[in-house]
Scaffold this motif. Structure first.
Motif, PDB file in Angstrom:
ATOM      1  N   ARG A  37     -63.875 -92.959 -62.684  1.00 54.72           N
ATOM      2  CA  ARG A  37     -64.486 -94.136 -63.303  1.00 54.72           C
ATOM      3  C   ARG A  37     -63.729 -95.387 -62.887  1.00 54.72           C
ATOM      4  O   ARG A  37     -62.508 -95.422 -62.899  1.00 54.72           O
ATOM      5  CB  ARG A  37     -64.472 -94.017 -64.823  1.00 54.72           C
ATOM      6  N   VAL A  38     -64.492 -96.415 -62.542  1.00 56.69           N
ATOM      7  CA  VAL A  38     -63.938 -97.734 -62.219  1.00 56.69           C
ATOM      8  C   VAL A  38     -64.399 -98.685 -63.308  1.00 56.69           C
ATOM      9  O   VAL A  38     -65.603 -98.775 -63.590  1.00 56.69           O
ATOM     10  CB  VAL A  38     -64.442 -98.237 -60.840  1.00 56.69           C
ATOM     11  N   SER A  39     -63.445 -99.398 -63.924  1.00 52.91           N
ATOM     12  CA  SER A  39     -63.776-100.358 -64.974  1.00 52.91           C
ATOM     13  C   SER A  39     -63.353-101.743 -64.522  1.00 52.91           C
ATOM     14  O   SER A  39     -62.232-101.927 -64.012  1.00 52.91           O
ATOM     15  CB  SER A  39     -63.061-100.000 -66.275  1.00 52.91           C
ATOM     16  N   VAL A  40     -64.251-102.701 -64.716  1.00 49.48           N
ATOM     17  CA  VAL A  40     -64.011-104.085 -64.300  1.00 49.48           C
ATOM     18  C   VAL A  40     -64.460-105.032 -65.401  1.00 49.48           C
ATOM     19  O   VAL A  40     -65.193-104.650 -66.317  1.00 49.48           O
ATOM     20  CB  VAL A  40     -64.763-104.423 -62.985  1.00 49.48           C
ATOM     21  N   ARG A  41     -64.041-106.295 -65.289  1.00 50.97           N
ATOM     22  CA  ARG A  41     -64.488-107.327 -66.226  1.00 50.97           C
ATOM     23  C   ARG A  41     -64.926-108.533 -65.425  1.00 50.97           C
ATOM     24  O   ARG A  41     -64.287-108.899 -64.439  1.00 50.97           O
ATOM     25  CB  ARG A  41     -63.378-107.708 -67.188  1.00 50.97           C
ATOM     26  N   ALA A  42     -66.019-109.150 -65.889  1.00 50.71           N
ATOM     27  CA  ALA A  42     -66.544-110.329 -65.197  1.00 50.71           C
ATOM     28  C   ALA A  42     -67.356-111.175 -66.166  1.00 50.71           C
ATOM     29  O   ALA A  42     -67.960-110.646 -67.106  1.00 50.71           O
ATOM     30  CB  ALA A  42     -67.432-109.905 -64.026  1.00 50.71           C
ATOM     31  N   PRO A  43     -67.405-112.465 -65.915  1.00 51.98           N
ATOM     32  CA  PRO A  43     -68.326-113.305 -66.684  1.00 51.98           C
ATOM     33  C   PRO A  43     -69.757-113.036 -66.243  1.00 51.98           C
ATOM     34  O   PRO A  43     -69.987-112.467 -65.169  1.00 51.98           O
ATOM     35  CB  PRO A  43     -67.891-114.730 -66.326  1.00 51.98           C
ATOM     36  N   TRP A  44     -70.726-113.430 -67.048  1.00 54.70           N
ATOM     37  CA  TRP A  44     -72.147-113.320 -66.702  1.00 54.70           C
ATOM     38  C   TRP A  44     -72.345-113.899 -65.322  1.00 54.70           C
ATOM     39  O   TRP A  44     -71.982-115.046 -65.054  1.00 54.70           O
ATOM     40  CB  TRP A  44     -72.963-114.045 -67.759  1.00 54.70           C
ATOM     41  N   ALA A  45     -72.884-113.107 -64.406  1.00 55.34           N
ATOM     42  CA  ALA A  45     -73.002-113.500 -63.001  1.00 55.34           C
ATOM     43  C   ALA A  45     -74.353-114.123 -62.670  1.00 55.34           C
ATOM     44  O   ALA A  45     -74.562-114.578 -61.558  1.00 55.34           O
ATOM     45  CB  ALA A  45     -72.757-112.284 -62.097  1.00 55.34           C
ATOM     46  N   GLY A  46     -75.258-114.137 -63.621  1.00 53.48           N
ATOM     47  CA  GLY A  46     -76.564-114.735 -63.370  1.00 53.48           C
ATOM     48  C   GLY A  46     -76.508-116.250 -63.501  1.00 53.48           C
ATOM     49  O   GLY A  46     -75.523-116.819 -63.959  1.00 53.48           O
ATOM     50  N   GLU A  47     -77.592-116.873 -63.102  1.00 55.23           N
ATOM     51  CA  GLU A  47     -77.684-118.324 -63.244  1.00 55.23           C
ATOM     52  C   GLU A  47     -78.352-118.656 -64.568  1.00 55.23           C
ATOM     53  O   GLU A  47     -79.408-118.114 -64.882  1.00 55.23           O
ATOM     54  CB  GLU A  47     -78.485-118.910 -62.088  1.00 55.23           C
ATOM     55  N   GLY A  48     -77.735-119.536 -65.338  1.00 59.21           N
ATOM     56  CA  GLY A  48     -78.330-119.966 -66.590  1.00 59.21           C
ATOM     57  C   GLY A  48     -78.454-118.847 -67.594  1.00 59.21           C
ATOM     58  O   GLY A  48     -77.672-117.907 -67.621  1.00 59.21           O
ATOM     59  N   VAL A  49     -79.486-118.954 -68.434  1.00 62.96           N
ATOM     60  CA  VAL A  49     -79.733-117.992 -69.507  1.00 62.96           C
ATOM     61  C   VAL A  49     -80.828-117.021 -69.083  1.00 62.96           C
ATOM     62  O   VAL A  49     -81.815-117.424 -68.471  1.00 62.96           O
ATOM     63  CB  VAL A  49     -80.168-118.738 -70.791  1.00 62.96           C
ATOM     64  N   ARG A  50     -80.647-115.761 -69.406  1.00 62.56           N
ATOM     65  CA  ARG A  50     -81.695-114.760 -69.183  1.00 62.56           C
ATOM     66  C   ARG A  50     -82.028-114.166 -70.545  1.00 62.56           C
ATOM     67  O   ARG A  50     -81.213-113.454 -71.137  1.00 62.56           O
ATOM     68  CB  ARG A  50     -81.198-113.688 -68.215  1.00 62.56           C
ATOM     69  N   ASP A  51     -83.208-114.485 -71.032  1.00 58.40           N
ATOM     70  CA  ASP A  51     -83.649-114.025 -72.351  1.00 58.40           C
ATOM     71  C   ASP A  51     -84.590-112.845 -72.181  1.00 58.40           C
ATOM     72  O   ASP A  51     -85.684-112.974 -71.647  1.00 58.40           O
ATOM     73  CB  ASP A  51     -84.352-115.167 -73.090  1.00 58.40           C
ATOM     74  N   PHE A  52     -84.155-111.674 -72.646  1.00 55.75           N
ATOM     75  CA  PHE A  52     -84.955-110.459 -72.549  1.00 55.75           C
ATOM     76  C   PHE A  52     -85.831-110.245 -73.790  1.00 55.75           C
ATOM     77  O   PHE A  52     -86.594-109.305 -73.853  1.00 55.75           O
ATOM     78  CB  PHE A  52     -84.046-109.228 -72.383  1.00 55.75           C
TER      79      PHE A  52
END
Length: 165
Positions: A37-52
């Motif tokens: 298992r590889v575990s990583v951390r990152a901020p939201w990589a998308g542009e702007g807001v994505r509302d599902f």
């Protein structure tokens, strides 16, 4: 691995491909790699807001992502900028492949969302999966993908996804 990031951790680049094309590539900080298992951390990589509708991903959100070399999924814990747990977004993928500073992940369209309180478990994109042609092109991979989704859903409903982590 690549050079140290600004916070002292090693950087690892996630490359997510879908239907043979790169969908997104983004830098992360490596938290752990136990060989499976590889575990990583990152901020939201998308542009702007994505509302599902059931969750919003937005700038400031932090993703702690877990990828397996021997499993057909990735589990991403999503927290708001203030640390509040939004939930877990799970991608059904082929097993991840680490090559130097890049982790290659092939998205197979199926997804699972589990809310932070565990009360909402949603199977997503089953129509996209059917339309992808994977069940006809690669029946074994399609079967593994469906089994992975079933496994994650059962675990989420019984024990919660933290049991994996």
């Amino acid at each position: 691995m690549s050079a140290n990031s600004g916070d002292g951790g090693l950087q690892l680049e996630i490359t997510l491909v879908k239907a043979g094309r790169m969908k997104i590539r983004y830098p992360t900080v490596l938290l752990a790699d136990d060989g499976t298992r590889v575990s990583v951390r990152a901020p939201w990589a998308g542009e702007g807001v994505r509302d599902f509708g059931f969750v919003r991903f937005e700038p400031g959100d932090v993703f702690t992502e877990h990828y397996w070399r021997d499993r057909w999924y990735a589990v991403k814990e999503v927290r708001a900028q203030d640390g509040t747990l939004k939930g877990w977004y799970c991608d059904i993928t082929r097993p991840a492949v680490l090559s130097g500073p890049e982790l290659l992940v092939e998205d197979l369209d199926l997804d699972l969302w589990v809310s932070g309180d565990g009360g909402t478990v949603l199977r997503l994109d089953e129509d996209e999966f059917s339309a992808s042609g994977l069940p006809e092109r690669d029946p074994e991979a399609a079967s593994a993908a469906r089994s992975a989704l079933d496994e994650l859903e059962a675990l989420a409903r019984a024990e919660g996804l933290t049991a994996l982590l």
